[in-house]
Design an enzyme around this catalytic site. Structure first.
Site, PDB file in Angstrom:
ATOM      1  N   GLU B  74      37.362  33.908  37.262  1.00 37.72           N
ATOM      2  CA  GLU B  74      38.165  34.129  36.055  1.00 37.72           C
ATOM      3  C   GLU B  74      38.956  32.901  35.663  1.00 37.72           C
ATOM      4  OE1 GLU B  74      37.689  36.357  38.398  1.00 37.72           O
ATOM      5  OE2 GLU B  74      37.125  38.238  37.426  1.00 37.72           O
ATOM      6  N   HIS B 143      42.915  49.165  39.741  1.00 38.11           N
ATOM      7  CA  HIS B 143      41.988  49.329  38.613  1.00 38.11           C
ATOM      8  C   HIS B 143      42.496  50.309  37.560  1.00 38.11           C
ATOM      9  CE1 HIS B 143      39.266  47.662  41.665  1.00 38.11           C
ATOM     10  NE2 HIS B 143      38.443  47.337  40.701  1.00 38.11           N
TER      11      HIS B 143
HETATM   12  C1  LIG Z   1      38.657  39.224  40.485  1.00 39.17           C
HETATM   13  C2  LIG Z   1      37.689  40.302  40.194  1.00 39.17           C
HETATM   14  N1  LIG Z   1      36.791  40.128  39.203  1.00 39.17           N
HETATM   15  C3  LIG Z   1      35.912  41.089  38.915  1.00 39.17           C
HETATM   16  C4  LIG Z   1      35.884  42.264  39.615  1.00 39.17           C
HETATM   17  C5  LIG Z   1      34.902  43.362  39.251  1.00 39.17           C
HETATM   18  N2  LIG Z   1      33.836  43.485  40.255  1.00 39.17           N
HETATM   19  C6  LIG Z   1      33.889  44.405  41.231  1.00 39.17           C
HETATM   20  S1  LIG Z   1      32.607  44.290  42.286  1.00 39.17           S
HETATM   21  C7  LIG Z   1      31.947  43.010  41.403  1.00 39.17           C
HETATM   22  C8  LIG Z   1      30.672  42.384  41.842  1.00 39.17           C
HETATM   23  C9  LIG Z   1      30.767  41.917  43.224  1.00 39.17           C
HETATM   24  O1  LIG Z   1      29.574  41.345  43.634  1.00 39.17           O
HETATM   25  P1  LIG Z   1      29.430  40.872  45.126  1.00 39.17           P
HETATM   26  O2  LIG Z   1      30.620  40.076  45.523  1.00 39.17           O
HETATM   27  O3  LIG Z   1      28.120  40.230  45.264  1.00 39.17           O
HETATM   28  O4  LIG Z   1      29.511  42.224  45.967  1.00 39.17           O
HETATM   29  P2  LIG Z   1      28.512  43.454  45.915  1.00 39.17           P
HETATM   30  O5  LIG Z   1      29.078  44.404  44.920  1.00 39.17           O
HETATM   31  O6  LIG Z   1      27.185  42.946  45.548  1.00 39.17           O
HETATM   32  O7  LIG Z   1      28.569  44.032  47.288  1.00 39.17           O
HETATM   33  C10 LIG Z   1      32.747  42.686  40.315  1.00 39.17           C
HETATM   34  C11 LIG Z   1      32.462  41.625  39.344  1.00 39.17           C
HETATM   35  C12 LIG Z   1      36.846  42.413  40.625  1.00 39.17           C
HETATM   36  N3  LIG Z   1      36.907  43.537  41.360  1.00 39.17           N
HETATM   37  N4  LIG Z   1      37.717  41.440  40.907  1.00 39.17           N
END
Ligand SMILES: Cc1ncc(C[n+]2csc(CCOP(=O)(O)OP(=O)(O)O)c2C)c(N)n1
Ligand SMILES: Cc1ncc(C[n+]2csc(CCOP(=O)(O)OP(=O)(O)O)c2C)c(N)n1
Ligand SMILES: [Mg+2]
Ligand SMILES: [Mg+2]
Lengths: 348, 350, 348, 350
Positions: B74, B143
Site C-alpha cells: 500500500e 476489518h
Molecule cells: C495490508 C493489507 N492489505 C490487504 C489485505 C487484504 N488481503 C487479505 S489476504 C490477502 C491476500 C494474501 O495473499 P497471501 O499473502 O499470498 O496469503 P494467502 O491468502 O494466499 O494465504 C489480501 C490482499 C490485508 N489483509 N492487509
C-alpha cells in the site's frame, strides 16, 4: 533423519487440520445458503481455509515447543493445530462463544493462545515484527526459545516483512520467516505482483540464508525447517524459508474463483501432501491400522471440539465493553454503552 | 464478487435504480472514457472486480493498463498514485479496507494530503483514494471500522462518505474531477453486493447522464421539526428507520446526511438545530475525539448556538475495538433503536 | 565516455552546491550564537547540509532533462542545484519568504520546483513511491522521461523504499533509485543498522540490477548513472545505484557529533570529490583560468541568490490559511483563523 | 544533545528543580534499575541520547543491550516492541517525531492497541511508545505536529501529555508500570534542551524518589472562577501566561491541564465549567475532529451540561498543515494572546 514418531505426529496434525476445516466449512455454510450471505449463520465474518497448506504448518511446528512463539496470518488454522493451540477453545472462538480463546472478541483471524505462544492477525505481514520482538525477548532473557512468523507469498512485498528481515538479521535474532507460497494472493497470481519467482532470494539482501522447499513432500519441509530452526536455537541468527503449498479452496469461503482456471485448481487438488506423507508412513513400516487410528482419532478430536464449541454460551452484549485494557482506568470509564442505551429503556 | 445488477440499456431514463456499487462504477467508467489520465490501482481490482464490487466490469472495458492489480504494498502504490497525480494524471487508488490505512498512512498523510500546501500551491494532487468501511457482518477489529474521524482530522484531504447510489455517483464524478486529493469511503453494507445484502435505502434512481454533487453540501434526507439527527453513510438509513418509528409516536425527526466530512457543511447543521433546538449525532466511528464531538462543537460555538441548543446526544461506537461475536458487535454498532432512544432522550421523553 | 562539457557542468554544479551551503551555513548561524538556538535567526528550523555528497547529485543529474522527475530526501540542496532548481526561489524558500518556491510554506525539506520536476521531503524514504508514480506516468503516457529517487543509506531499511523496488520492478518502470551512503544515519553507523555492507545487494531480491560506486570519483558516478538511466530511458526497467559519499558536516546544523571520532570526520574531509574532479578537468586540458571562472561564476550565482532572497518580503500571517487545497471548497471555510483572532482585536 | 543540567547528589531533597527531559529520564532510569525487563529502542537513542534528550545519559549506565539503536524501520521495531511486551518484557519504543507515525501506524494501531481486546484479555501489551510533538521552531509540516486527536481517537492506547517536569516523571513511572500500551507524547519545547530553550514553567521541583501520577487525573494548574480553560502540553504554559494577563483585567481564569487524553478526566472539566459557566478549549492540534471538539461535547452532553454552559470557544491550529515561515507558523499555533482573546470573548468582553 526424521523419526517415525515425527512422521506420525505430523500426519496427525495435517489430518486434523484438514478434517477440522472440512467440518468448519459445513458449519460455516449453514444458514448462508442458497444465496451466500456472509453475515448469516452460526459462523459469520470471513473464513479463510488452508487446505493444501498443511505440510507447512506441520513440518515447521514439529520442531517447536510451547515456549516458542508463532505468529500466523489470516489463514491460520493448520498452523494453530500444529502448534498445539487448544482446539476446543479455538473452535468456540470461531463460533463467537464466551469460552473462546478471546471470549468471542477475536474470531478466526485473531486467535491468541498464550499457553503455546500462538497469535494470528488479519493484516498482511503484520505478524512479522511481533515475531521479531519475541525473538528479541528470547535473546534478552537468554532462553533457548525461538520465534517463527508465517506469511503468504503475497505478503513478501509488504514493508512490515522486509523491514523485519533486516531487524532480525542485524540483531542476530532467533527468528524464522516462513513464506507459504500458494501461487495466489486472492485473485492475483504471484507473477503479477513480483518478478521474483523464488521469494527466498530476498533473504540475501539482508545477509540471511534463504531456502525454498516444496510442501508436496512434508518431510522436505521438516528437514528444511530443522535447519532454519536449529540455526535459531543455536543462536546463529534468522533464516527465511519459502514453502510451495497449494490453495485447494477459494481465498475465503464464498470466493467464486472466477479468476482461476479449472486446470490450476485441479492441479492444486492433485498434489496432496497428506497422501504423500501417508505413503511415507507406510514406507517407514506404519501399518494401515495405525494410520486408520490416527485418522479416526483426529476425526474424534475435531468432532468433540465442534460439538463442545456449539454448546458454549454466547457472550453478553455488555461484555463488549470489557478488555480494552488489562488495567482499566479506575473511576474513569472510556468505554460505556451509548448514552441512550443505558439511560432509557428499550421502547420507552 | 459477481454482480447481479445490470445497467438497463435505455439512455436518459432517470428512474432506473442502481445499487451503490453500480452507481460508483458508472461514474468511474464515464470519467475513464472521457479522460485517458484516469486509471485505477488496487489489490484484486482487475479480474476480481474489487472485493466489494468497486471496479466490477471495468477490466473488460479498459484493460490491465488502466485497471491495475498491484502488489500488496500500500505504501508503494498509494505513494505512486501521488507521484502520478503530481505528474498530471488522475489516479484512483484503492485501499481494500480502510482498516489497513496504517500500512500506508505516511504516503496518505505526509505526501498526498500535504504536498499542495507544502509547495505553496505549486503542486496539485488530483487523486482519489477509495476504501471500504464499516461493520455489521462480524469481520472483527481489523476489518470493520469506518475511521471517519481519523481522516477528517488531518487537513489536506477531502473526505466523502456517500449513503445512496444517487449520491455515490455524483460524488464520485466530483471526486475524480477535483484537483485535490479525495478520500472516498464507501460502506460495504450499502454497496449492494450479492453476498452482503444491502438495506432498502441505498438503491435509488440514478440518472444515466453524468452529474456532480458539490462537496460540502449536506443533504436533508428527511425534514422534521422536533429533533435534528446528523449522520452519514450506513447510519443515514438507520436514522431514517428510527425517524419512521418516532413519527408513530409523534416525534418529527430531521435527518441530515453530511455526505462530506471535509468540507463540512456546518451551515445546514446549524440551520436545522436552530429550528429543532435538539441535536443527536450518530456515526459508526469511535465516539471520542471524532465526528460526533466535532458536530456538537460546531453547533455550540456558533453565534447563538448554545442558546438554541436544548439537548445533545451522541450515538457512536463506544471507545472499544470492534468485537467479533454477533451479540457484542450488535451492542457497539448503533442500530435504529439506539437512535430512537437517543432522539427520545433529546426530546425529553425519558 | 564523459565529455569535457559534462565534466565542466558537473564541476559547476558541485562547486555551486558547496559554496551555496557554505553561505547558507553562515546565514543560518546568524542570531543562533553563542548558545545555539534553533528557533532564532533568519533561517529557523532544521538545516541538513550535503557537503561531501555533491558528486552524487551532479553525476546522476547530469543525465537528466527538466521533464525527468527527481525526488530527494531531507538533505536535498546538492541534488536540487544539479537538477537545475531555481536557486533564487529556492533560497527565498529557505529564508521563509513570500516569493520562495513554496511561498515560505515548505522550507528547506520541502522544496518543490515543478518546472524541473524536483521535490523533496523530510520523512525517510518517502520520495521513493512518488518517484515510482512519476515513472508510471511516463510509461502510461509513453514519454521517454525517467524518474530518480534519492535516499540515504539509513533509508534502505524502510518499507517505503523496499516496497518501491518491487513495484518498479514488476511494472518495469523507468525509475532509478540512488542511495547516498555517507556511512551515517544521524549518529548511527551503517553496520549498526544492517548487516549488508553493499546496499545495492538488495536489488537482486527484486530481480533488478544493483551497482555500487565510489563518489570520490565523480566520473565513476556519472558512468554508473548513465547505465542505470539509459536502461530506464530504453524502457528496460529500474535499477538501484548505491553511491559512497561522505558527510563532511554534522547531521544537521547544531549537531555536536559527539558520537563521531575525529578520525572519521577527518577522513571524510580528506576525500573531496571536488578536488578530484578538478584534477580530472585539468587532465582533460581545462586550464586554470577556466576553472577559476567556473568557481567565481558559481560564487556569483550563489551570492546573487542569497542577496535576492534576503530582500524578499516575508509572507503575511494570513497567508497561512491558503493553499491547503488547489480547489478550495466554496462557501465553506475549513481553515479559518482562531475565532478570537478574527472576532476580537488584539488587546480588547 | 548535550544536557547542561545535572542532578544534585542530595537524596530526598524535594525542591530540586529539573528540566522535563531530566525528569523523564530519571523515571526511566529508575524503572530500568528496578526491572531488567525494561529496555528502550529507538533511532539515535544510544550515543546521541535521543534527539530531544529523551535518553540522555542512559547508555552509559545501561549499555547497548538495553538502550538500543535500531534501523530506521519504525514498523519493524515498534512491532517488535509489541512482540517483546507480549512475551512479558516492558519495552519503551521511541518514535522520534510523532509526525512519522504514518510509517508505523499499523503496528501501533492494529497490534499494540488492539491485541488486548482481540485476545479477550488473554494477552497484555505493557509497552510505552514515546514521541516528540509540537512546533514553535519552524520545522514545517512534517516535523511540527502534535496529533493528539489522532491517537486519542483510536481505542486501546492510553495517551499521556505531560506539561511539567513533576508531571513528566510521575506519569512516566506510571506509564512504564502500566500493563497497557501507553503513548507518551512529550513536547519538544518543554524538554529544556540546550538548543531549544524552554519557557519557565516546565522546569519544576521534582522529588528524587519515585512517585506515580495516576492516569485520568487532570490537574487544575490555576484556580479561577470566571472562565475554564482546558488545555495540555505546551499550551498549559501559554494559558497560564494568558491567565496572568487576564487577572490584571479582573478576569479570573481557571486552567485545567488534562495530563492524559485517554483516560480523560471529564469530571474535573465538568466541575470546573459548572463553577465558571464558560469553557475555552486550547490545544496545539488541528481544530476539527480532535481534542477541542471532544471536550466541548463532553461538557455539553453531561447532565445539566448545556444548562451550565454560557459560552464556548476553541483555540487550536486551524485546519492547515504547519507552515514553515515564522509569521505563518506564529499565526496558526495559538499563543497567549489568542487565549486571552478567546477568554475575553467567552467572558462576554467583545
Ligand atoms: C495490508 C493489507 N492489505 C490487504 C489485505 C487484504 N488481503 C487479505 S489476504 C490477502 C491476500 C494474501 O495473499 P497471501 O499473502 O499470498 O496469503 P494467502 O491468502 O494466499 O494465504 C489480501 C490482499 C490485508 N489483509 N492487509
Ligand atoms: C520515517 C522517519 N524516521 C526517522 C526520521 C528522522 N531522521 C531524519 S534524517 C535521519 C537519518 C537519515 O540517514 P540517511 O538516510 O543515511 O541520510 P543522511 O542523513 O545520512 O543523508 C533520520 C533517522 C525521519 N525523518 N523519518
Ligand atoms: Mg498466497
Ligand atoms: Mg546516511
Amino acid at each position: 533423519m526424521v523419526s517415525v514418531t515425527d512422521l506420525q505426529e505430523m500426519y496427525e496434525a495435517m489430518v486434523t487440520a484438514r478434517q477440522y476445516e472440512e467440518r468448519l466449512q459445513e458449519e460455516y455454510l449453514e444458514g448462508k445458503q442458497p444465496a451466500f450471505d456472509i453475515s448469516a449463520g452460526p459462523i459469520p465474518g470471513e473464513l479463510h481455509l488452508a487446505a493444501g497448506h498443511e505440510a507447512s504448518g506441520a513440518g515447521v511446528c514439529q520442531h517447536l515447543r510451547d515456549d516458542d512463539t508463532v505468529t500466523a496470518p489470516h489463514r491460520p488454522h493448520h498452523i494453530a493445530v500444529a502448534k498445539g493451540v487448544d482446539l476446543k477453545r479455538m473452535t468456540a472462538e470461531i463460533f463467537g462463544r464466551e469460552t473462546g480463546l478471546s471470549k468471542g472478541k477475536g474470531g478466526h483471524m485473531h486467535l491468541f493462545d498464550p499457553d503455546v505462544n500462538f497469535a494470528c492477525s488479519g493484516i498482511i505481514a503484520e505478524g512479522c515484527p511481533p515475531a521479531v520482538g519475541a525473538g528479541l525477548a528470547a535473546k534478552k532473557r537468554n532462553t533457548d526459545s525461538v520465534a517463527v512468523a508465517f506469511l503468504g507469498e503475497g505478503a513478501i512485498d509488504q514493508g512490515a516483512f522486509l523491514e523485519s528481515l533486516n531487524l532480525a538479521a542485524v540483531q542476530d535474532l532467533p527468528v524464522v520467516f516462513v513464506v507459504e507460497d500458494n501461487d495466489w494472493a486472492i485473485s492475483m497470481p504471484k507473477d503479477r505482483v513480483t518478478d521474483v519467482e523464488n521469494g527466498a532470494r530476498r533473504a540475501d539482501g539482508f545477509d540471511m540464508p534463504g531456502t525454498r522447499v516444496d510442501a508436496d513432500d512434508a518431510v522436505a519441509v521438516y528437514e528444511a525447517a530443522r535447519e532454519a530452526i536449529g540455526r535459531a536455537q543455536d543462536r546463529n541468527g534468522p533464516s527465511l524459508l519459502e514453502v510451495q503449498v497449494h490453495r485447494r479452496m477459494g481465498h475465503f469461503m464464498g470466493d467464486p474463483e472466477a479468476y482461476r482456471s479449472d486446470e490450476d485448481k485441479a492441479a492444486a487438488e492433485r498434489r496432496d501432501s497428506i497422501d504423500r506423507l501417508e505413503a511415507d508412513l507406510r514406507a517407514h513400516g506404519v501399518d494401515d491400522e495405525t494410520i486408520d487410528e490416527l485418522r479416526s482419532s483426529a476425526r474424534e478430536r475435531v468432532e468433540e471440539a465442534i460439538e463442545w464449541a456449539k454448546e458454549q454460551p454466547e457472550p453478553e452484549p455488555a461484555d463488549a465493553h470489557e478488555d480494552v485494557f488489562t488495567n482499566p482506568p479506575s473511576g474513569v470509564t472510556d468505554s460505556e454503552p451509548n448514552v441512550a442505551k443505558t439511560e432509557t429503556g428499550g421502547d420507552d | 464478487m459477481a454482480q447481479q445488477e445490470k445497467d438497463p440499456a435505455e439512455g436518459g431514463q432517470t428512474d432506473r435504480s442502481l445499487t451503490m456499487s453500480r452507481a460508483m462504477v458508472e461514474a468511474i467508467a464515464h470519467e475513464m472514457r472521457e479522460d485517458d489520465d484516469v486509471f485505477y490501482m488496487g489489490e484484486d481490482v482487475a479480474d476480481y472486480g474489487g472485493i466489494f464490487d468497486s471496479t466490477e466490469g471495468l477490466l473488460e472495458e479498459f484493460g490491465r493498463d488502466r485497471i491495475m492489480d498491484v502488489p500488496i504494498s500500500e505504501t508503494a502504490y498509494i505513494g505512486a498514485a501521488v507521484g502520478a497525480a503530481q505528474a498530471g494524471m488522475r489516479p484512483i487508488a484503492e485501499l481494500m479496507f480502510v482498516d489497513f490505512f496504517g500500512v500506508g498512512m505516511d504516503q496518505i498523510y505526509n505526501q498526498m494530503a500535504k504536498n499542495t500546501y507544502m509547495s505553496g500551491g505549486a503542486v496539485s494532487v488530483p487523486m482519489v483514494l477509495t476504501a471500504a468501511v464499516g461493520g455489521t457482518y462480524n469481520d472483527a477489529a481489523q476489518h470493520s471500522q469506518t475511521l471517519y474521524g481519523t481522516f477528517a482530522h488531518l487537513p489536506g484531504m477531502k473526505v466523502v462518505v456517500p449513503s445512496t447510489a444517487y449520491d455515490a455517483k455524483g460524488l464520485m464524478h466530483n471526486a475524480i474531477r477535483d484537483d485535490d486529493p479525495v478520500v472516498y469511503l464507501f460502506h460495504k453494507r450499502l454497496m449492494g453486493i450479492g453476498w452482503l445484502p444491502a438495506p432498502d435505502g441505498p438503491k435509488t434512481p440514478v440518472p444515466e447522464d453524468e452529474y456532480t454533487i458539490p462537496f460540502g453540501s449536506a443533504d436533508v434526507k428527511r425534514e422534521g421539526s422536533d429533533v435534528t439527527v446528523v449522520t452519514l453513510g450506513l447510519h443515514v438509513h438507520r436514522a431514517l428507520e428510527a425517524a419512521d418509528e418516532l413519527a408513530d409516536d409523534g416525534i418529527d425527526a430531521e435527518v441530515v446526511d453530511l455526505r462530506t466530512l471535509v468540507p463540512l457543511d456546518t451551515e445546514t447543521v446549524r440551520d436545522s438545530v436552530a429550528k429543532t433546538g435538539r441535536l443527536v449525532v450518530v456515526d459508526e466511528d469511535y465516539r471520542s475525539f471524532g465526528v460526533t464531538g466535532e458536530i456538537v462543537a460546531r453547533v455550540a460555538e456558533a453565534e447563538d448556538g448554545l442558546a438554541a441548543l436544548e439537548a445533545v446526544e451522541r450515538v457512536a461506537v463506544p471507545d472499544v475495538p470492534l468485537p467479533y461475536a454477533r451479540p457484542m458487535e450488535n451492542e457497539v454498532i448503533p442500530d435504529a433503536e439506539d437512535i430512537t432512544d437517543a432522539v427520545r432522550a433529546a426530546h425529553g421523553d425519558e
